[in-house]
Design a protein around this motif. Structure first.
Motif, PDB file in Angstrom:
ATOM      1  N   PRO A  59       0.600  -1.887   0.451  1.00 47.86           N
ATOM      2  CA  PRO A  59       0.118   0.294  -0.398  1.00 47.86           C
ATOM      3  C   PRO A  59       1.237   1.299   0.009  1.00 47.86           C
ATOM      4  CG  PRO A  59      -0.573  -1.275   2.203  1.00 47.86           C
ATOM      5  CD  PRO A  59       0.384  -1.890   1.171  1.00 47.86           C
ATOM      6  N   GLU A  60       2.008   1.177   0.652  1.00 46.12           N
ATOM      7  CA  GLU A  60       2.979   2.552   0.394  1.00 46.12           C
ATOM      8  C   GLU A  60       2.852   3.209  -0.433  1.00 46.12           C
ATOM      9  OE1 GLU A  60       3.227   4.327   2.938  1.00 46.12           O
ATOM     10  OE2 GLU A  60       1.888   3.444   4.679  1.00 46.12           O
ATOM     11  N   ALA A  61       3.921   1.682  -1.534  1.00 46.50           N
ATOM     12  CA  ALA A  61       4.593   2.038  -2.745  1.00 46.50           C
ATOM     13  C   ALA A  61       3.526   2.522  -3.803  1.00 46.50           C
ATOM     14  CB  ALA A  61       4.984   0.173  -3.754  1.00 46.50           C
ATOM     15  N   TRP A  62       1.867   1.671  -3.400  1.00 41.48           N
ATOM     16  CA  TRP A  62       1.107   2.417  -3.973  1.00 41.48           C
ATOM     17  C   TRP A  62       0.652   4.464  -4.066  1.00 41.48           C
ATOM     18  CZ3 TRP A  62      -1.581   0.867  -8.688  1.00 41.48           C
ATOM     19  CH2 TRP A  62      -1.148  -0.502  -9.037  1.00 41.48           C
ATOM     20  N   ALA A  63       0.866   4.405  -2.599  1.00 39.15           N
ATOM     21  CA  ALA A  63       0.630   5.810  -2.469  1.00 39.15           C
ATOM     22  C   ALA A  63       1.436   6.867  -2.881  1.00 39.15           C
ATOM     23  CB  ALA A  63       0.366   5.688  -0.926  1.00 39.15           C
ATOM     24  N   ALA A  64       3.149   6.289  -2.503  1.00 39.49           N
ATOM     25  CA  ALA A  64       3.921   6.956  -3.027  1.00 39.49           C
ATOM     26  C   ALA A  64       3.754   7.490  -4.758  1.00 39.49           C
ATOM     27  CB  ALA A  64       5.066   6.413  -2.959  1.00 39.49           C
ATOM     28  N   ALA A  65       3.711   6.577  -5.429  1.00 41.96           N
ATOM     29  CA  ALA A  65       3.085   6.838  -7.187  1.00 41.96           C
ATOM     30  C   ALA A  65       1.907   7.571  -7.030  1.00 41.96           C
ATOM     31  CB  ALA A  65       2.991   5.282  -7.604  1.00 41.96           C
ATOM     32  N   VAL A  66       1.068   7.163  -6.418  1.00 45.53           N
ATOM     33  CA  VAL A  66      -0.031   8.143  -6.833  1.00 45.53           C
ATOM     34  C   VAL A  66       0.344   9.898  -6.112  1.00 45.53           C
ATOM     35  CG1 VAL A  66      -2.132   9.400  -5.620  1.00 45.53           C
ATOM     36  CG2 VAL A  66      -1.621   6.282  -5.691  1.00 45.53           C
ATOM     37  N   MET A  93      -4.767   1.229  -7.766  1.00 40.50           N
ATOM     38  CA  MET A  93      -4.665   0.630  -6.931  1.00 40.50           C
ATOM     39  C   MET A  93      -5.981   0.186  -6.072  1.00 40.50           C
ATOM     40  SD  MET A  93      -3.506   2.583  -3.671  1.00 40.50           S
ATOM     41  CE  MET A  93      -5.092   3.431  -3.337  1.00 40.50           C
ATOM     42  N   LEU A  94      -7.344   0.502  -6.151  1.00 40.48           N
ATOM     43  CA  LEU A  94      -8.008  -0.193  -5.672  1.00 40.48           C
ATOM     44  C   LEU A  94      -8.757  -0.849  -6.409  1.00 40.48           C
ATOM     45  CD1 LEU A  94     -10.502   3.562  -4.737  1.00 40.48           C
ATOM     46  CD2 LEU A  94      -8.976   2.237  -3.624  1.00 40.48           C
ATOM     47  N   SER A  95      -8.400  -1.309  -7.716  1.00 41.50           N
ATOM     48  CA  SER A  95      -9.450  -2.403  -8.597  1.00 41.50           C
ATOM     49  C   SER A  95      -8.626  -3.908  -7.988  1.00 41.50           C
ATOM     50  CB  SER A  95      -9.157  -2.181 -10.292  1.00 41.50           C
ATOM     51  OG  SER A  95      -7.815  -2.187 -10.125  1.00 41.50           O
ATOM     52  N   ARG A  96      -7.469  -3.863  -7.287  1.00 41.26           N
ATOM     53  CA  ARG A  96      -6.504  -5.169  -6.712  1.00 41.26           C
ATOM     54  C   ARG A  96      -7.513  -5.007  -5.181  1.00 41.26           C
ATOM     55  NH1 ARG A  96      -1.495  -5.212  -9.887  1.00 41.26           N
ATOM     56  NH2 ARG A  96      -0.517  -6.339  -7.984  1.00 41.26           N
ATOM     57  N   GLY A  97      -8.072  -6.236  -5.516  1.00 43.27           N
ATOM     58  CA  GLY A  97      -8.366  -6.653  -4.536  1.00 43.27           C
ATOM     59  C   GLY A  97      -7.552  -6.939  -2.845  1.00 43.27           C
ATOM     60  N   GLY A  98      -6.225  -6.989  -3.742  1.00 40.71           N
ATOM     61  CA  GLY A  98      -5.458  -7.389  -2.171  1.00 40.71           C
ATOM     62  C   GLY A  98      -4.702  -6.738  -1.168  1.00 40.71           C
ATOM     63  N   ILE A  99      -5.110  -5.033  -1.911  1.00 41.27           N
ATOM     64  CA  ILE A  99      -4.714  -4.132  -1.309  1.00 41.27           C
ATOM     65  C   ILE A  99      -6.283  -3.672  -0.217  1.00 41.27           C
ATOM     66  CG2 ILE A  99      -4.065  -1.565  -0.834  1.00 41.27           C
ATOM     67  CD1 ILE A  99      -2.939  -1.814  -4.046  1.00 41.27           C
ATOM     68  N   ALA A 100      -6.477  -4.173   0.981  1.00 43.64           N
ATOM     69  CA  ALA A 100      -7.890  -3.912   1.588  1.00 43.64           C
ATOM     70  C   ALA A 100      -7.862  -2.409   2.577  1.00 43.64           C
ATOM     71  CB  ALA A 100      -7.743  -5.271   2.779  1.00 43.64           C
ATOM     72  N   ARG A 101      -6.294  -2.073   2.407  1.00 44.46           N
ATOM     73  CA  ARG A 101      -6.502  -0.896   3.237  1.00 44.46           C
ATOM     74  C   ARG A 101      -5.164  -0.346   2.644  1.00 44.46           C
ATOM     75  NH1 ARG A 101      -8.099  -0.683   8.661  1.00 44.46           N
ATOM     76  NH2 ARG A 101      -8.985  -2.363   9.585  1.00 44.46           N
ATOM     77  N   PRO A 102      -5.401   0.571   1.839  1.00 40.41           N
ATOM     78  CA  PRO A 102      -5.100   1.503   1.303  1.00 40.41           C
ATOM     79  C   PRO A 102      -4.593   2.808   2.307  1.00 40.41           C
ATOM     80  CG  PRO A 102      -6.916   1.317  -0.278  1.00 40.41           C
ATOM     81  CD  PRO A 102      -6.792   0.954   1.651  1.00 40.41           C
ATOM     82  N   ALA A 103      -3.320   3.008   1.959  1.00 45.73           N
ATOM     83  CA  ALA A 103      -2.356   4.193   3.097  1.00 45.73           C
ATOM     84  C   ALA A 103      -3.501   5.492   3.186  1.00 45.73           C
ATOM     85  CB  ALA A 103      -0.767   4.439   2.968  1.00 45.73           C
TER      86      ALA A 103
END
Length: 337
Positions: free
Chosen positions: A39-46, A65-75
Motif C-alpha cells: 500500500p505504501e508503494a502505491w501511495a508513493a506513486a499516486v 490500486m483500488l481495483s486490486r483486491g489484495g490492497i484491503a487497507r490503502p495508505a
C-alpha cells in the motif's frame, strides 16, 4: 535485484521515484509486478504523479490500486494525494467518490490531512456548500483546514466570507501562513475590495511575520488592475524583489499578466473607477478559476478512464487535427442556421 531484497521500503522508493521523474507507466508496471499489497508503494506513486502535475494519471494509478483486491487497507495518504489531484482538475464527481471511500473507511474523522484534502476538492470544484458542511463536520482542524475553506471562498469570488473565515481562524487560536493570505487576496481581487486587500498585504509581514511571496504580489497586482489602478499595479510589479521572481517565475508571469488583463478590461469596459466604486462592485462574481499559481485556464473531458485536458489554441493533444476539423464542421453548421 533478487526478490528477497525487495522489501516494502525498496518498492516504495522505486515506485515513488519513477512517478516523480515522470515515468508513470514504468511506475505502474513496477507496482503490478510487486508481490503482496504494497500500500505504501502505491501511495508513493499516486503522490509522485500528483506532485509532478499529472493529476489525471495520479487518479488512474489510484483507481488501479483500488481495483486490486489484495490492497484491503490503502495508505491514508493515497487518498490525500488522490484528492489533491481531483482538486487540481476540479473534478467534483471524483471528489464524491473519494468522500464515499473515506467515510466508509473512517478516515474523515480520524485523519485531518485526508479531511482537508476533501474540503479542498469541493471548494475548488465550486461546491462550496458541501465544502462548508464537511468543514463543519471536522472534529480536529489545523491551519490547512482553514486555508482550504478560505482559498475556496476566495477563488470563487466570495471575498467577504473568506475574510469572515479568516477572522474565525484567528479567534480559534490559529496563526495564518502564506497560503491563508493568498486566499484572502484572491477574494479581495474578485470582489474589488481594494482597501481590505491593501490592509492584508501590508499586515502580512508587519503583524504576522509572514514574508510576502510572488503569489501575493500577483494577487495584489490583479486586484489593482481589476480596479483600474494600472499605474499602481505596474509599480507593484516593478517592485517585486529579484529573489522572489527567481524563485517563482510562473507567479512572475501572472504578475505581469495582471496589469495587461487590467488594461484589456479598461479598454473593454471603459473608464473604471479607481476607488472601487460601482464598476468594481459589479465584478464580485468570479471571472475564472484563480489559484495564485499561474495556472493556465483549461477545460477537460473524461472518456472512459482517461481525462483529456485542453487549453485555448492548444495543439498538444495527439488528436488535435481531428478535434479541430470537427470543431470547424460544427462552427460551419451553426453559422448556416
Amino acid at each position: 535485484m533478487p526478490d528477497r531484497l525487495k522489501d516494502a521500503f525498496t518498492w516504495t522508493t522505486a515506485a515513488g521515484g519513477l512517478a516523480r521523474a515522470g515515468r508513470l507507466s514504468d511506475a505502474l508496471r513496477l507496482l503490478k509486478q510487486s508481490r503482496g499489497p504494497q500500500p505504501e508503494a502505491w501511495a508513493a506513486a499516486v503522490s509522485g504523479a500528483q506532485y509532478r502535475g499529472a493529476a489525471a494519471q495520479a487518479l488512474q494509478i489510484f483507481r488501479e490500486m483500488l481495483s486490486r483486491g489484495g490492497i484491503a487497507r490503502p495508505a491514508p495518504h493515497s487518498f490525500t494525494s488522490a484528492a489533491a489531484a481531483a482538486a487540481d482538475l476540479s473534478a467534483l464527481s471524483v471528489g464524491l467518490q473519494l468522500l464515499s471511500h473515506v467515510m466508509r473507511r473512517g478516515l474523515f474523522s480520524g485523519n485531518t490531512l485526508v479531511a482537508n484534502s476533501l474540503v479542498s476538492v469541493f471548494s475548488k470544484s465550486g461546491s462550496l456548500g458541501d465544502a462548508l458542511r464537511l468543514f463543519g463536520l471536522m472534529r480536529r482542524r489545523d491551519v490547512g483546514s482553514w486555508n482550504a475553506i478560505i482559498g475556496g471562498l476566495g477563488c470563487h469570488g466570495r471575498g467577504g466570507e473568506a475574510i469572515t473565515m479568516f477572522d474565525r481562524m484567528r479567534a480559534a487560536g490559529f496563526r495564518p501562513d502564506w497560503i491563508s493570505f493568498v486566499g484572502l487576496l484572491q477574494g479581495c481581487s474578485h470582489c474589488g475590495r481594494v482597501d481590505e486587500g491593501r490592509r492584508f498585504f501590508e499586515s502580512m509581514e508587519r503583524d504576522f511575520g509572514v514574508r510576502r511571496r510572488a503569489e501575493h504580489y500577483a494577487c495584489m497586482a490583479d486586484l489593482l488592475a481589476r480596479a483600474g489602478m494600472l499605474q499602481e499595479a505596474a509599480a507593484l510589479a516593478a517592485a517585486l524583489p529579484a529573489d522572489l521572481a527567481a524563485a517563482s517565475p510562473r507567479s512572475l508571469l501572472v504578475l505581469r499578466r495582471a496589469s495587461l488583463r487590467g488594461c484589456r478590461g479598461r479598454s473593454r469596459r471603459g473608464e473604471l473607477q479607481a476607488d472601487g466604486g460601482p464598476a468594481a462592485q459589479q465584478r464580485c462574481c468570479p471571472e475564472g478559476r484563480a489559484t495564485g499559481k499561474g495556472e493556465v485556464g483549461c477545460s477537460w473531458v473524461q472518456v472512459r478512464e482517461t481525462v483529456h485536458l485542453f487549453a485555448a489554441r492548444d495543439e498538444t493533444h495527439p488528436q488535435s487535427p481531428d478535434i479541430y476539423a470537427v470543431l470547424r464542421l460544427l462552427n460551419d453548421a451553426m453559422t448556416q442556421h
